[in-house]
Design a protein around this motif. Structure first.
Motif, PDB file in Angstrom:
ATOM      1  N   UNK A   1       3.124   1.263  -2.768  1.00  0.00           N
ATOM      2  CA  UNK A   1       2.336   2.285  -3.012  1.00  0.00           C
ATOM      3  C   UNK A   1       2.141   2.486  -4.249  1.00  0.00           C
ATOM      4  N   UNK A   2       2.452   1.771  -5.585  1.00  0.00           N
ATOM      5  CA  UNK A   2       1.738   1.693  -6.953  1.00  0.00           C
ATOM      6  C   UNK A   2       0.988   0.409  -6.442  1.00  0.00           C
ATOM      7  N   UNK A   3       0.491  -0.292  -6.569  1.00  0.00           N
ATOM      8  CA  UNK A   3      -0.394  -1.387  -5.632  1.00  0.00           C
ATOM      9  C   UNK A   3      -1.537  -1.724  -4.829  1.00  0.00           C
ATOM     10  N   UNK A   4      -3.278  -1.811  -5.086  1.00  0.00           N
ATOM     11  CA  UNK A   4      -3.987  -1.850  -4.496  1.00  0.00           C
ATOM     12  C   UNK A   4      -3.509  -2.510  -2.938  1.00  0.00           C
ATOM     13  N   UNK A   5      -3.811  -2.499  -1.881  1.00  0.00           N
ATOM     14  CA  UNK A   5      -3.952  -3.405  -1.121  1.00  0.00           C
ATOM     15  C   UNK A   5      -4.649  -4.618  -1.171  1.00  0.00           C
ATOM     16  N   UNK A   6      -5.996  -4.400  -2.095  1.00  0.00           N
ATOM     17  CA  UNK A   6      -6.325  -5.995  -1.658  1.00  0.00           C
ATOM     18  C   UNK A   6      -5.799  -6.836  -2.527  1.00  0.00           C
ATOM     19  N   UNK A   7      -5.158  -6.428  -3.270  1.00  0.00           N
ATOM     20  CA  UNK A   7      -4.386  -6.922  -4.874  1.00  0.00           C
ATOM     21  C   UNK A   7      -3.336  -7.351  -4.132  1.00  0.00           C
ATOM     22  N   UNK A   8      -2.158  -7.323  -3.578  1.00  0.00           N
ATOM     23  CA  UNK A   8      -0.990  -7.260  -2.905  1.00  0.00           C
ATOM     24  C   UNK A   8      -1.671  -8.165  -1.668  1.00  0.00           C
ATOM     25  N   UNK A   9      -2.704  -7.922  -0.864  1.00  0.00           N
ATOM     26  CA  UNK A   9      -2.962  -9.081  -0.458  1.00  0.00           C
ATOM     27  C   UNK A   9      -3.872 -10.579  -0.655  1.00  0.00           C
ATOM     28  N   UNK A  10      -4.770 -10.671  -1.750  1.00  0.00           N
ATOM     29  CA  UNK A  10      -4.566 -11.443  -1.973  1.00  0.00           C
ATOM     30  C   UNK A  10      -3.567 -12.298  -3.147  1.00  0.00           C
ATOM     31  N   UNK A  11      -2.476 -12.181  -3.491  1.00  0.00           N
ATOM     32  CA  UNK A  11      -1.545 -11.867  -3.918  1.00  0.00           C
ATOM     33  C   UNK A  11      -0.537 -12.947  -2.799  1.00  0.00           C
TER      34      UNK A  11
ATOM     35  N   UNK B   1       3.213   8.450   1.616  1.00  0.00           N
ATOM     36  CA  UNK B   1       1.619   9.024   2.072  1.00  0.00           C
ATOM     37  C   UNK B   1       1.243   7.595   2.109  1.00  0.00           C
ATOM     38  N   UNK B   2       0.662   6.520   1.003  1.00  0.00           N
ATOM     39  CA  UNK B   2       0.142   5.897   0.146  1.00  0.00           C
ATOM     40  C   UNK B   2       1.067   4.277   0.494  1.00  0.00           C
ATOM     41  N   UNK B   3       2.805   4.446   1.427  1.00  0.00           N
ATOM     42  CA  UNK B   3       2.931   3.861   1.266  1.00  0.00           C
ATOM     43  C   UNK B   3       2.722   2.757   2.755  1.00  0.00           C
ATOM     44  N   UNK B   4       3.035   4.313   3.673  1.00  0.00           N
ATOM     45  CA  UNK B   4       1.628   3.787   4.685  1.00  0.00           C
ATOM     46  C   UNK B   4       0.650   3.097   4.993  1.00  0.00           C
ATOM     47  N   UNK B   5      -0.310   3.912   4.410  1.00  0.00           N
ATOM     48  CA  UNK B   5      -1.440   3.624   4.569  1.00  0.00           C
ATOM     49  C   UNK B   5      -1.739   2.280   3.494  1.00  0.00           C
TER      50      UNK B   5
END
Length: 342
Positions: free
Chosen positions: A111-121, A158-162
Motif C-alpha cells: 500500500x506504500x510503494x507503487x506496483x511498478x517499483x515493486x514489480x521491477x525490484x 483499498x490501495x493494497x488490493x489495487x
C-alpha cells in the motif's frame, strides 16, 4: 485464478517449477525458515555485522527460507527497525551469498510503494536468484509511514488490493494493458519477467481484505499464530485455516504460514513459556518441536522463526535448530534454481 499446487494433476500448476515456492510448500507438511535480522538494531549498525555469513550458513544447513522485513521508517514506539536495509536491495545481496534457500519478504508493504517499483525490484531479484523469491505482502501497520508518503492510512486496504492487481498484470507475458486508479499502461512493456513465469504473493494477516478475497486472490496466507504455549492456540489456528481453505474457489492447495519469536534455551526440556506479553516464546527444543508438530497438524505449511530475543549466541541457536529441529521438518526437494549468469 488457477494458482494451485496440485501434485499429479493433469495440467502443470503455475508454481510447479518455482524453486522458492516448491522448497517451502507442500500439502500436509511443514518447513522452517529464519526471520531476519538475527539481532535487533538498537542504535548501532554493528549489531548486524556478520549477518550475511550466518545467512550463508542457514542456506547450507538446509532451511527452506530466509525472511526479511519491509520497514521504510523507524517508529521508536514500535521498537523494531527490521533489518534496517531496504528489503529488495538486501535480498539481492543475499541472493549472491546463497544457493538454494528461498528468499522471502515478510512483508513488502504494497500500500506504500507503487506496483511498478515493486514489480521491477521483485522480478529483478527473482532473476538474480534463479527463481527463489516468495513475496509476502501486507497493507502496513505503522501509521507514521503513510503521511510521509502522502497517503491516507485509512485507505491502505483499498490501495493494497489495487496494487496487488496491478503487480500481477505487469508480470504477465506480453505487453500489459492496465487501467488502474494507480496508473495506466498501453503500448509499453515491462521487463524483466519472473524467472518461472510468476512470483507467489503471500497475503499477511487481513491486509484490509475479507477472508473470501484472500481465498480467491492470494497464493498463500501468513497469519500470526495466537497463543503458542498451550494446545488451544494451535486448535484455534486450525479453525482459521480450515475456514479459509473452505473458501478457495477451485479447492486447490494454498500454503499457510505462521511465525514465532523464540528464546531457545539450552535445557531441551524447558517448558513453553510466554514472555513479553506473549510476543516471545521461551522454550527448549522439545517444546518447540511439539509446537511445530501441532502447527503441522493444524494445517500450517511453513514456520518462520525469529531468534532476535534468544539470550544465547545466534550461531549456537541456529546450529541447534539445524541439528535437532530441522530434521523433523525438512525442506522439500524440487526444481533447482536456474543457473545465474548475469
Amino acid at each position: 485464478m488457477n494458482d494451485s499446487l496440485s501434485f499429479g494433476g493433469a495440467s502443470a500448476p503455475i508454481f510447479a517449477a518455482h524453486p522458492g515456492y516448491r522448497r517451502m510448500f507442500a500439502p500436509d507438511a511443514l518447513t522452517l525458515g529464519i526471520f531476519l535480522p538475527l539481532r535487533f538494531y538498537q542504535g548501532d549498525m554493528q549489531v548486524l555485522a556478520g549477518q550475511s555469513e550466518l545467512v550463508s550458513a542457514i542456506d547450507r544447513y538446509g532451511f527452506a527460507a530466509v525472511w526479511v522485513r519491509d520497514v521504510p521508517l523507524f517508529d521508536p514506539s514500535f521498537g523494531d527497525a527490521g533489518q534496517v536495509f531496504d528489503p529488495f536491495t538486501y535480498l539481492a545481496f543475499l541472493a549472491a551469498k546463497t544457493k538454494t534457500i528461498a528468499l522471502a519478504t515478510g512483508s513488502a508493504i504494497f500500500s506504500l510503494r507503487h506496483p511498478i517499483e515493486l514489480a521491477k525490484a521483485s522480478a529483478t531479484i527473482d532473476q538474480l536468484s534463479g527463481g527463489r523469491l516468495v513475496l509476502g505482502i501486507a497493507s502496513g501497520d505503522r501509521p507514521v509511514e503513510f503521511p510521509a508518503y502522502g497517503l491516507e492510512h485509512g485507505k491502505r486496504g483499498e490501495r493494497f488490493a489495487q496494487s496487488a492487481a496491478y503487480f500481477r498484470q505487469l508480470l504477465q507475458q506480453g505487453r500489459p494493458v492496465i487501467d488502474s486508479p494507480l496508473g495506466r499502461i498501453d503500448g509499453a512493456d515491462f521487463l524483466p519477467k519472473p524467472a518461472n513465469g510468476a512470483i507467489p504473493l503471500i497475503v499477511t494477516g487481513s491486509s484490509g481484505q475479507s477472508l473470501p478475497w484472500i481465498a480467491e486472490h492470494a497464493d498463500g496466507w501468513l497469519t500470526y499464530p495466537g497463543p503458542t504455549h498451550t494446545r488451544q492456540g494451535p486448535q484455534r489456528l486450525a479453525e482459521k485455516i480450515q475456514a479459509w481453505r473452505a473458501m478457495i474457489p477451485d479447492g486447490g492447495f494454498r500454503p499457510h504460514m505462521s511465525n514465532e519469536w523464540l528464546d531457545l534455551v539450552e535445557d531441551a526440556d524447558y517448558p513453553r513459556t510466554p514472555m513479553h506479553g506473549g510476543y516471545v516464546l521461551r522454550t527448549g527444543r522439545k517444546g518447540l518441536i511439539d509446537l511445530l508438530e501441532q502447527w503441522q497438524e493444524a494445517g500450517v505449511n511453513h514456520a518462520a522463526l525469529g531468534v532476535q530475543f534468544s539470550q544465547r549466541p545466534v550461531a549456537q541457536v541456529l546450529q541447534e535448530l539445524a541439528e535437532e529441529v530441522l530434521p523433523h521438518f525438512p525442506s522439500h526437494p524440487g526444481p533447482a534454481p536456474a543457473a545465474v549468469s548475469w
